[in-house]
Design an enzyme around this catalytic site. Structure first.
Site, mmCIF file in Angstrom:
data_model
loop_
_atom_site.group_PDB
_atom_site.id
_atom_site.type_symbol
_atom_site.label_atom_id
_atom_site.label_comp_id
_atom_site.label_asym_id
_atom_site.label_seq_id
_atom_site.Cartn_x
_atom_site.Cartn_y
_atom_site.Cartn_z
ATOM 1 N N LYS A 102 0.838 -0.976 -0.395
ATOM 2 C CA LYS A 102 -0.020 0.279 -0.309
ATOM 3 C C LYS A 102 0.940 1.048 -0.062
ATOM 4 O O LYS A 102 0.808 2.608 -0.991
ATOM 5 C CB LYS A 102 -1.237 -0.172 1.119
ATOM 6 C CG LYS A 102 -2.247 0.716 1.373
ATOM 7 C CD LYS A 102 -2.842 0.900 2.346
ATOM 8 C CE LYS A 102 -3.537 -0.651 2.610
ATOM 9 N NZ LYS A 102 -4.461 -0.652 3.743
ATOM 10 N N LYS A 114 2.384 -3.907 10.887
ATOM 11 C CA LYS A 114 0.515 -4.046 11.585
ATOM 12 C C LYS A 114 0.828 -4.638 13.198
ATOM 13 O O LYS A 114 2.294 -5.184 13.563
ATOM 14 C CB LYS A 114 -0.095 -5.054 10.733
ATOM 15 C CG LYS A 114 -1.613 -4.195 10.974
ATOM 16 C CD LYS A 114 -1.627 -3.310 10.313
ATOM 17 C CE LYS A 114 -3.122 -2.783 10.489
ATOM 18 N NZ LYS A 114 -3.688 -2.074 9.435
#
Length: 479
Positions: A102, A114
């Site tokens: 992304k 994450k």
């Protein structure tokens, strides 16, 4: 009363494996040798931890948590922290990988990361959540898994400004005197170094990306649609931060939001729903069902299968799968959530000619504005502070000269609009709009340059792989 239905998932489904499958499908359209591709695909660091937290009543609870740094091709790593009892290592690894791709697509110079804490935040008091968040942050500091130049968390499912404030305070107390300490986390309140526009960023980014797609005449003709958003029927699944803002911006742009879906039900009105009024109804009653003038659907998942032009799943993973993909009537699917389509659903919808705009860049509004916040923290100055008054004074001067030359005066409302100098939120929105439009066209260019690439997800992966590959090659780590 509508009933909630959990998404059907294929047995032994692995989110990370599906990301790898999409990666492998795209990798054959790139120039990179197998070893480099394996390095790009691999998770570089996985930190799985368990730590005790003392709760009320002198009870000790052991908390399971994760932080995954997928790629170090650029630092810091970047990615949100979610609080959910569904958190597991596979999910966090997959989301970290998606963050790498992304960031590459939208040209934000971060590696992907994450984090997740395996709790249901609804089952804990604010005091307990604070204790858990602060202990988690301390664990990250111990292992050097957080810092403005190392790894920068952000909000995700189940977290928000409050949790980011606790993370910032814990980090700065453990690293006193660090001048750029505020950059250790993004999604903070504005008073603590946050940036205006961050809250609505992901939903607004979804709107910008899909609006630009709908303005591409060639793509709309293939779908039998006219360019633009006016009158297009939109369904949004999820009335959280992302779904609400996406629905709001589409409604304001003249689209018809015909169906809204939540965990406890779905409502439908062919003439369109006002998201603000639905949100007020939910706040007053605790649910979106029984909204005046709308039809309650038998199951919330029935909302996904209603007739529409644009479907925006903005809540859960795997809500569109092999069991319901052939019943989806939307011509465009905008993935506002992470991983709302399984690979099998992807194949079915692509075969039907549906344009699936992938999560990999469509929901990148959050990380894009987080990047702006991080830059603000490092520069120690608010956006617009240096130039706003200069621009306003110059605009007023130019307007006065034009009025004098033409002999005509503009009204007060027009004068205010013309004179306005950009402040922080204006610049954030402008940067986000430019980012989403550029990313969409980069992905479309990849498809146009290689006619064997039939879907936007594969094109997005190709775009990301090429950018990460160039970064690794430039580092000179491959002899």
């Amino acid at each position: 009363m509508a009933t909630a239905t959990a998404p059907v998932q294929e047995a032994h489904y692995s989110f990370f494996k599906s990301v790898e499958e999409s990666f492998d499908k795209a990798a054959k359209f790139t120039k990179w040798e197998k070893g480099i591709l394996e390095q790009i695909k691999a998770c570089n660091a996985v930190y799985r931890m368990k730590f005790p937290v003392r709760m009320e009543g002198n009870r000790i609870e052991v908390i399971e948590a994760y932080r995954v740094q997928h790629s170090h091709h650029k630092l810091p790593c970047k990615g949100g922290i979610r609080f959910s009892d569904e958190v597991n290592q596979d999910e966090v690894m997959a989301l970290a990988a998606l963050m790498t791709y992304k960031c590459a697509i939208v040209n934000v110079p971060f590696g992907g990361a994450k984090g997740g804490i395996k709790i249901n935040p609804r089952h804990y008091t604010p005091f307990q959540l604070e204790s858990i968040t602060r202990r988690y942050t301390a664990e990250l500091v111990k292992k050097n898994f957080i810092g403005p130049g190392v790894d920068v968390p952000a909000p995700d499912y189940g977290t928000g400004e409050r949790e980011m404030s606790w993370i910032l305070d814990t980090y700065t107390s453990l690293r006193p005197g660090e001048i750029d300490g505020a950059g250790c986390v993004t999604g903070k309140p504005v008073a603590l170094g946050g940036v205006r526009g961050r809250k609505e960023a992901t939903g607004l980014g979804v709107f910008y990306g899909l609006r630009e797609l709908c303005n591409v005449k060639e793509d709309m003709e293939k779908l039998g649609l006219t360019p633009g958003l006016e009158g297009k029927k939109v369904i949004v699944q999820g009335m959280g931060n992302v779904g609400y803002h996406a629905a709001k911006y589409f409604h304001e742009a003249g689209a018809k939001v015909v169906c809204l879906i939540e965990w406890d039900g779905a409502i439908y009105n062919e003439q369109g729903l006002n998201p603000d009024e639905v949100l007020k109804h939910r706040n007053d009653t605790g649910s979106i069902v029984n909204f005046p003038g709308a039809q309650n659907l038998a199951k919330n998942t029935d909302g996904l299968e209603q007739d529409c032009d644009i479907l925006i799943p903005a809540a859960l993973e795997n809500v569109i799968h092999g069991g319901n993909a052939d019943r989806i009537k939307a011509k465009i699917i905008g993935e506002a959530a992470n991983g709302p389509l399984t690979p099998e659903a992807d194949e079915i919808l692509n075969a039907k000619g549906v344009i699936v705009v992938p999560d990999m860049f469509l929901n990148a509004g959050g990380v894009t504005v987080s990047y702006f916040e991080w830059l603000k923290n490092l520069s120690h100055v608010r956006y617009g502070r240096l130039g706003k008054r200069f621009d306003e004074n110059m605009n007023i001067h130019i307007l006065s000269v034009i009025e004098e030359m033409t002999g005509r005066k503009v009204n007060e409302q027009e004068r205010k609009f013309i004179a306005h100098g950009a402040d922080e939120v204006d610049l954030v929105y402008s940067g986000l709009e430019e980012t989403m439009i550029a990313a969409l066209h980069e992905v479309r260019d990849v498809m146009n340059q290689n006619k064997d690439i039939k879907d936007m997800r594969t094109a997005a992966y190709v775009c990301a792989i090429n950018k990460v590959g160039v970064a690794y090659e430039s580092l000179g780590i491959f002899p």
